[in-house]
Write an enzyme that holds these catalytic residues in place. Structure first.
Site, mmCIF file in Angstrom:
data_model
loop_
_atom_site.group_PDB
_atom_site.id
_atom_site.type_symbol
_atom_site.label_atom_id
_atom_site.label_comp_id
_atom_site.label_asym_id
_atom_site.label_seq_id
_atom_site.Cartn_x
_atom_site.Cartn_y
_atom_site.Cartn_z
ATOM 1 N N ASP A 39 3.908 15.960 12.290
ATOM 2 C CA ASP A 39 4.033 14.935 10.614
ATOM 3 C C ASP A 39 2.218 15.482 10.047
ATOM 4 O OD1 ASP A 39 5.225 14.714 8.420
ATOM 5 O OD2 ASP A 39 5.559 12.172 8.897
ATOM 6 N N LYS A 75 1.670 -2.610 9.521
ATOM 7 C CA LYS A 75 2.532 -1.416 8.794
ATOM 8 C C LYS A 75 3.653 -2.477 9.673
ATOM 9 C CE LYS A 75 4.558 2.847 9.430
ATOM 10 N NZ LYS A 75 4.258 4.612 10.427
ATOM 11 N N LEU A 133 0.589 -1.424 -0.049
ATOM 12 C CA LEU A 133 0.120 0.136 -0.357
ATOM 13 C C LEU A 133 1.001 1.298 0.233
ATOM 14 C CD1 LEU A 133 -2.376 -1.455 2.680
ATOM 15 C CD2 LEU A 133 -3.264 -0.945 0.288
ATOM 16 N N GLY A 134 2.000 1.170 0.304
ATOM 17 C CA GLY A 134 2.714 2.276 0.610
ATOM 18 C C GLY A 134 3.799 1.801 1.443
ATOM 19 N N TYR A 164 10.600 4.506 6.862
ATOM 20 C CA TYR A 164 10.165 3.837 7.841
ATOM 21 C C TYR A 164 10.453 2.098 7.882
ATOM 22 C CZ TYR A 164 5.773 3.783 5.724
ATOM 23 O OH TYR A 164 5.231 3.757 5.017
ATOM 24 N N GLY A 165 9.731 1.804 6.765
ATOM 25 C CA GLY A 165 9.345 0.492 5.585
ATOM 26 C C GLY A 165 8.177 0.915 5.069
ATOM 27 N N GLY A 210 8.156 4.203 2.864
ATOM 28 C CA GLY A 210 8.498 5.161 3.382
ATOM 29 C C GLY A 210 10.281 4.354 3.618
ATOM 30 N N VAL A 235 4.418 -0.963 4.133
ATOM 31 C CA VAL A 235 2.439 -0.933 4.621
ATOM 32 C C VAL A 235 1.871 -1.468 3.602
ATOM 33 C CG1 VAL A 235 0.562 -0.227 5.632
ATOM 34 C CG2 VAL A 235 2.220 1.097 5.611
#
Length: 320
Positions: free
Chosen positions: A153, A62, A39-40, A44-45, A42, A47
């Site tokens: 954010d 996530k 799904l996405g 961070y890792g 970044g 999803v």
């Protein structure tokens, strides 16, 4: 902040962090979930859309990489998300958290998309939809702020939508969230939504977190969703659009309205400039938008084409 809210901050969250850290099972994802798609992603890792094999329901998992995510950072984001999800305009976080050999993972409800997906360059999002977003997002932020928490954010990618008319939206991603009063360091990059006091931070400087950081970002988000472009690239004196805005602000707005603000009604300008104030001590709370819902926010400009250079040419400008 009343005594109950202070106690929630200082005691409840700490207890949750401790209990979760002691009960974080090691799981093989393929034994429990069927991965459908990404799904996405970044820094961070990523999803993933997944189906729980035992229950058959879909959810968003996530994944945060262990090699660049401290366990406490993961626990804070998960526990904050879980606690705040009681609010109807904050993403629902399930009581599912575990670790794999390379990731920390937690589960949340599935949304249709995020607000950025609706934002058309030089057009933005229909005004009625923006007003619906404003009502719901201001409520979510007010809920956080009354608990002494700062999101830090606020941007369209972190506003999840459940329909294209924004009748239901939810705030997500609490990876940068902290208590008000926490010392903050400078960020690797400044986004259009970043408040000027954060933009000015040097490598060795500190800034005390305050809810006014969210207010600034909220105001810029409303501007961007209404127009389809950013008011500036960053809130620094090196940005000509930001300098033009600050001069206009200091003059008590007696001079000509900057070109990128001309499509707003006088009521909308009054509202937005109360949120987007360079001096954080003078910013109004996010709920100020509720006083301006019954009047138009945009006006029709005849034979005028905005040539603002800060349109959404590159989606990465709004991503961290």
């Amino acid at each position: 902040m009343n005594l109950n809210e202070k106690r929630w901050n200082e005691n409840y969250l700490e207890e949750m962090l401790l209990l979760t850290s002691q009960n974080l099972p090691l799981v093989k994802v393929e034994d429990n979930y069927t991965i459908v798609k990404e799904l996405g992603s970044g820094s961070y890792g990523h999803v993933l859309l997944a189906m729980n094999q035992s229950r058959g329901n879909l959810m968003a998992l996530k994944f945060m990489q262990k090699n660049n995510t401290d366990l406490k950072v993961f626990l804070i984001e998960y526990c904050l998300s879980l606690c705040l999800s009681t609010h109807p305009c904050i993403i629902d976080t399930f009581g599912i958290a575990f670790q794999t050999e390379r990731h920390y993972v937690f589960a949340q409800e599935l949304a249709h998309d995020n607000l950025f997906s609706l934002m058309k360059p030089q057009a933005g999002v229909p005004e009625n939809s923006v007003k619906r977003c404003a009502i719901q997002l201001s409520s979510a932020l007010d809920y956080m702020h009354k608990k002494g928490l700062v999101h830090r954010d606020i941007k369209p990618e972190n506003i999840l939508i459940f329909d294209k008319e924004c009748r239901q939206i939810k705030l997500t991603d609490f990876g940068l969230s902290c208590r008000s009063g926490t010392p903050l360091e400078s960020m690797p990059e400044n986004l259009p939504y970043t408040a000027p006091e954060m933009c000015r931070l040097g490598a060795s400087d500190k800034l005390i977190a305050h809810t006014s950081l969210d207010t600034w970002s909220f105001g810029v988000l409303l501007f961007s969703t209404l127009t389809g472009y950013f008011p500036w690239t960053s809130a620094l004196i090196s940005d000509k659009h930001y300098v033009e805005y600050t001069k206009w602000q200091r003059s008590k707005r007696i001079f000509q309205v900057p070109s990128q603000w001309k499509m707003f009604s006088k009521e909308a300008i009054e509202m937005l400039t109360k949120l987007i104030v360079p001096d954080p001590a003078k910013r109004y709370p996010c709920t100020e938008v509720l006083k301006c819902l019954k009047v138009p926010w945009k006006v029709t400009l005849d034979n005028t084409k905005n040539t603002n250079s800060n349109v959404f040419k590159n989606k990465n400008l709004a991503w961290r």
